[in-house]
Design a protein around this motif. Structure first.
Motif, PDB file in Angstrom:
ATOM      1  N   LEU A 194       0.741  -0.818   0.047  1.00  0.00           N
ATOM      2  CA  LEU A 194       0.118   0.108   0.054  1.00  0.00           C
ATOM      3  C   LEU A 194       1.054   1.455   0.148  1.00  0.00           C
ATOM      4  O   LEU A 194       0.848   2.503  -0.886  1.00  0.00           O
ATOM      5  N   SER A 195       1.996   1.276   0.902  1.00  0.00           N
ATOM      6  CA  SER A 195       2.619   2.520   0.742  1.00  0.00           C
ATOM      7  C   SER A 195       3.125   2.500  -0.510  1.00  0.00           C
ATOM      8  O   SER A 195       3.534   3.878  -1.079  1.00  0.00           O
ATOM      9  N   ILE A 196       3.690   1.948  -0.927  1.00  0.00           N
ATOM     10  CA  ILE A 196       4.324   1.823  -2.892  1.00  0.00           C
ATOM     11  C   ILE A 196       3.370   2.113  -3.671  1.00  0.00           C
ATOM     12  O   ILE A 196       3.689   3.086  -3.831  1.00  0.00           O
ATOM     13  N   GLN A 197       2.215   1.827  -3.417  1.00  0.00           N
ATOM     14  CA  GLN A 197       0.839   2.527  -4.352  1.00  0.00           C
ATOM     15  C   GLN A 197       0.861   3.617  -4.478  1.00  0.00           C
ATOM     16  O   GLN A 197       0.378   4.653  -4.708  1.00  0.00           O
ATOM     17  N   ILE A 198       0.846   3.819  -2.826  1.00  0.00           N
ATOM     18  CA  ILE A 198       0.758   5.422  -2.247  1.00  0.00           C
ATOM     19  C   ILE A 198       1.709   6.466  -3.249  1.00  0.00           C
ATOM     20  O   ILE A 198       1.073   6.947  -3.739  1.00  0.00           O
ATOM     21  N   ALA A 199       2.658   5.872  -2.873  1.00  0.00           N
ATOM     22  CA  ALA A 199       3.858   6.330  -3.351  1.00  0.00           C
ATOM     23  C   ALA A 199       3.549   7.065  -5.104  1.00  0.00           C
ATOM     24  O   ALA A 199       4.062   8.147  -5.665  1.00  0.00           O
ATOM     25  N   LEU A 200       3.255   5.794  -5.031  1.00  0.00           N
ATOM     26  CA  LEU A 200       3.531   5.881  -6.668  1.00  0.00           C
ATOM     27  C   LEU A 200       2.303   7.205  -7.079  1.00  0.00           C
ATOM     28  O   LEU A 200       2.939   7.346  -8.271  1.00  0.00           O
ATOM     29  N   HIS A 201       1.564   6.876  -7.429  1.00  0.00           N
ATOM     30  CA  HIS A 201       0.533   8.042  -7.432  1.00  0.00           C
ATOM     31  C   HIS A 201       0.419   9.377  -6.535  1.00  0.00           C
ATOM     32  O   HIS A 201      -0.637  10.366  -7.250  1.00  0.00           O
ATOM     33  N   ASN A 202       1.323   9.312  -5.697  1.00  0.00           N
ATOM     34  CA  ASN A 202       0.932  11.263  -4.980  1.00  0.00           C
ATOM     35  C   ASN A 202       2.898  10.803  -4.589  1.00  0.00           C
ATOM     36  O   ASN A 202       2.916  11.294  -3.286  1.00  0.00           O
ATOM     37  N   ALA A 204       3.839  13.592  -3.739  1.00  0.00           N
ATOM     38  CA  ALA A 204       5.057  13.940  -3.380  1.00  0.00           C
ATOM     39  C   ALA A 204       4.583  14.230  -1.391  1.00  0.00           C
ATOM     40  O   ALA A 204       5.067  14.269   0.134  1.00  0.00           O
ATOM     41  N   ILE A 205       4.118  12.844  -1.184  1.00  0.00           N
ATOM     42  CA  ILE A 205       3.958  11.951   0.096  1.00  0.00           C
ATOM     43  C   ILE A 205       4.970  10.798   0.164  1.00  0.00           C
ATOM     44  O   ILE A 205       6.190  10.372  -0.462  1.00  0.00           O
ATOM     45  N   GLN A 206       5.787  11.240   1.747  1.00  0.00           N
ATOM     46  CA  GLN A 206       6.613  10.861   2.483  1.00  0.00           C
ATOM     47  C   GLN A 206       6.034   9.662   2.984  1.00  0.00           C
ATOM     48  O   GLN A 206       5.359   9.874   3.977  1.00  0.00           O
ATOM     49  N   SER A 207       6.848   8.426   2.921  1.00  0.00           N
ATOM     50  CA  SER A 207       5.565   6.431   3.811  1.00  0.00           C
ATOM     51  C   SER A 207       6.329   5.991   4.718  1.00  0.00           C
ATOM     52  O   SER A 207       7.708   5.707   4.321  1.00  0.00           O
ATOM     53  N   ILE A 208       5.943   5.370   5.331  1.00  0.00           N
ATOM     54  CA  ILE A 208       5.992   4.658   6.630  1.00  0.00           C
ATOM     55  C   ILE A 208       5.432   3.371   6.739  1.00  0.00           C
ATOM     56  O   ILE A 208       3.645   3.034   5.746  1.00  0.00           O
ATOM     57  N   SER A 209       6.591   2.269   6.382  1.00  0.00           N
ATOM     58  CA  SER A 209       5.044   1.133   6.374  1.00  0.00           C
ATOM     59  C   SER A 209       5.399   0.054   7.239  1.00  0.00           C
ATOM     60  O   SER A 209       6.928   0.347   7.557  1.00  0.00           O
ATOM     61  N   TRP A 210       4.619   0.097   8.175  1.00  0.00           N
ATOM     62  CA  TRP A 210       5.113  -0.288   9.974  1.00  0.00           C
ATOM     63  C   TRP A 210       4.425  -1.288   9.673  1.00  0.00           C
ATOM     64  O   TRP A 210       3.276  -1.539  10.017  1.00  0.00           O
ATOM     65  N   ASP A 211       5.400  -2.250  10.782  1.00  0.00           N
ATOM     66  CA  ASP A 211       4.832  -3.729  10.518  1.00  0.00           C
ATOM     67  C   ASP A 211       5.764  -4.071  12.260  1.00  0.00           C
ATOM     68  O   ASP A 211       7.421  -3.401  12.352  1.00  0.00           O
ATOM     69  N   LEU A 212       5.569  -5.594  11.788  1.00  0.00           N
ATOM     70  CA  LEU A 212       7.144  -6.813  12.916  1.00  0.00           C
ATOM     71  C   LEU A 212       8.411  -6.938  12.697  1.00  0.00           C
ATOM     72  O   LEU A 212       8.197  -6.402  11.640  1.00  0.00           O
ATOM     73  N   PRO A 213       9.299  -6.313  13.717  1.00  0.00           N
ATOM     74  CA  PRO A 213      10.291  -6.428  12.821  1.00  0.00           C
ATOM     75  C   PRO A 213      11.127  -7.910  12.126  1.00  0.00           C
ATOM     76  O   PRO A 213      11.332  -7.703  11.073  1.00  0.00           O
ATOM     77  N   LYS A 214      10.282  -9.001  11.958  1.00  0.00           N
ATOM     78  CA  LYS A 214       9.636  -9.848  10.656  1.00  0.00           C
ATOM     79  C   LYS A 214      10.412  -9.621   9.883  1.00  0.00           C
ATOM     80  O   LYS A 214      10.661  -9.848   8.995  1.00  0.00           O
ATOM     81  N   VAL A 215       9.120  -8.755   9.518  1.00  0.00           N
ATOM     82  CA  VAL A 215       8.815  -8.557   8.335  1.00  0.00           C
ATOM     83  C   VAL A 215       9.646  -7.221   7.333  1.00  0.00           C
ATOM     84  O   VAL A 215       8.715  -7.540   6.175  1.00  0.00           O
ATOM     85  N   GLU A 216      10.389  -6.215   8.386  1.00  0.00           N
ATOM     86  CA  GLU A 216      10.659  -4.758   8.009  1.00  0.00           C
ATOM     87  C   GLU A 216      11.620  -5.452   6.664  1.00  0.00           C
ATOM     88  O   GLU A 216      11.647  -4.915   5.720  1.00  0.00           O
TER      89      GLU A 216
END
Length: 348
Positions: A194-202, A204-216
């Protein structure tokens, strides 16, 4: 169909009952084809049944029926008849079921075949006991704890979630008005789709994808593959024990439905605390219609939460609106995405 017209008379038939009752036949044929990577094989060109048999190490018995069933179900084309006939993908299966394409949605189907198909065979027990029927059955570790402890299964799960939601994420990224918003955080961001799609289409947006450490690491890899490392970052945390990163827009894609009501309200409160005035919390789910009569997939997804979790359930827009306003959000809008999915948008 419920009725047929014969010689001017309307006759009630059991056709729809039988089609639904035996739907697992066609489902298992498709899921098996995905697991065999049949569509990925045929993406390289049409093949005879014998060529398919050799490539996939299958037996002759049943193979013509299997392939022709996929033709009848409109997942394959067949040119010609008999042993010289050649099979190829339809446009739909070539687009979405070739594992080498970015549009591949088969990850969720792999999970459906490998995990959900056997789990759903115990739906009656789940309805009788209210307990999950997966790895958490009989007091074993809960689904997410089990999933995150196995790297291979975690990768499969992340790919599955990304595949099932990609169309919805693209639609949201296109439709939502990000003007006046500059930062975004996807809570439970998994592979950062989702962060990737939001950044691709917008831009001006700075995005954080936030999940558990094993997913990072999985999210970071996807971000780099899309060359978005300057505007999208993967960070880790636990959304039950840590405060959410502050952002103008906070999203949760298929997150709230995993949890019981108390936990849902806690996550909504945490999002509210992390947003500025004018900020927005967006939840993307298969939102059940308020009358609970039309979105069959949303209701079936809620049953999936029954067999998979200890307290999860899906909900209506009215349900979410009441929880959001109880928290302090002033307005909730609904945005239809694709198929049975919608975005519920709560403004602070």
């Amino acid at each position: 169909m419920l009725t047929e017209t014969i010689s001017g008379n309307t006759v009630l038939t059991p056709t729809r009952i039988m089609q639904t009752g035996f739907a697992f036949w066609s489902s298992k044929v498709l899921l098996s084809a995905v697991n065999f990577k049949l569509f990925t094989l045929l993406a390289h060109g049409s093949k005879t049944a014998e060529e398919i048999r050799t490539a996939l190490d299958l037996q002759q018995r049943g193979l013509p029926d299997f392939l022709d069933a996929l033709v009848a179900l409109n997942f394959l084309y067949r040119h010609g008849n008999g042993s010289e006939a050649k099979y190829c993908n339809t446009l739909e299966s070539d687009t979405y079921l070739d594992k080498n394409k970015a549009t591949y949605v088969g990850g969720i189907l792999e999970m459906a075949n490998n995990r959900l198909f056997p789990v759903w065979s115990h739906l009656e027990e789940a309805l009788q006991t209210g307990r999950p029927q997966n790895e958490g059955k009989n007091g074993a570790k809960p689904i997410f704890e089990t999933m995150y402890s196995d790297e291979k299964r975690l990768e499969e799960f992340i790919a599955a979630m990304g595949g099932i939601q990609i169309g919805n994420f693209i639609e949201f990224a296109r439709q939502f008005n990000f003007s006046g918003h500059y930062t975004h955080c996807d809570v439970g961001g998994a592979g950062a789709n989702l962060s990737i799609q939001i950044a691709l289409h917008n831009p001006a947006i700075q995005s954080i994808s936030w999940d558990l450490p094993k997913v990072e690491a999985i999210a970071a890899r996807n971000i780099q593959l899309n060359k978005l490392g300057d505007r999208v970052v993967a960070r880790s945390g636990d959304f039950f024990t840590d405060e959410f990163p502050r952002a103008d827009v906070i999203t949760m894609g298929n997150i709230l439905h995993d949890w019981d009501l108390e936990q849902k309200k806690l996550l909504i409160q945490k999002a509210y605390n992390a947003l500025p005035a004018g900020g927005a919390l967006v939840v993307i789910e298969n939102v059940i219609d308020d009358e609970r009569r039309e979105n069959a997939f949303g209701l079936l997804m809620s049953l999936n939460m029954l067999v998979e979790t200890y307290g999860g359930f899906d909900y209506t827009a009215a349900d979410f609106t009441s929880w959001a306003k109880e928290t302090g959000f002033t307005q909730v809008d609904i945005m239809h995405l694709t198929g049975p999915a919608s975005a519920l948008i709560a403004y602070k």
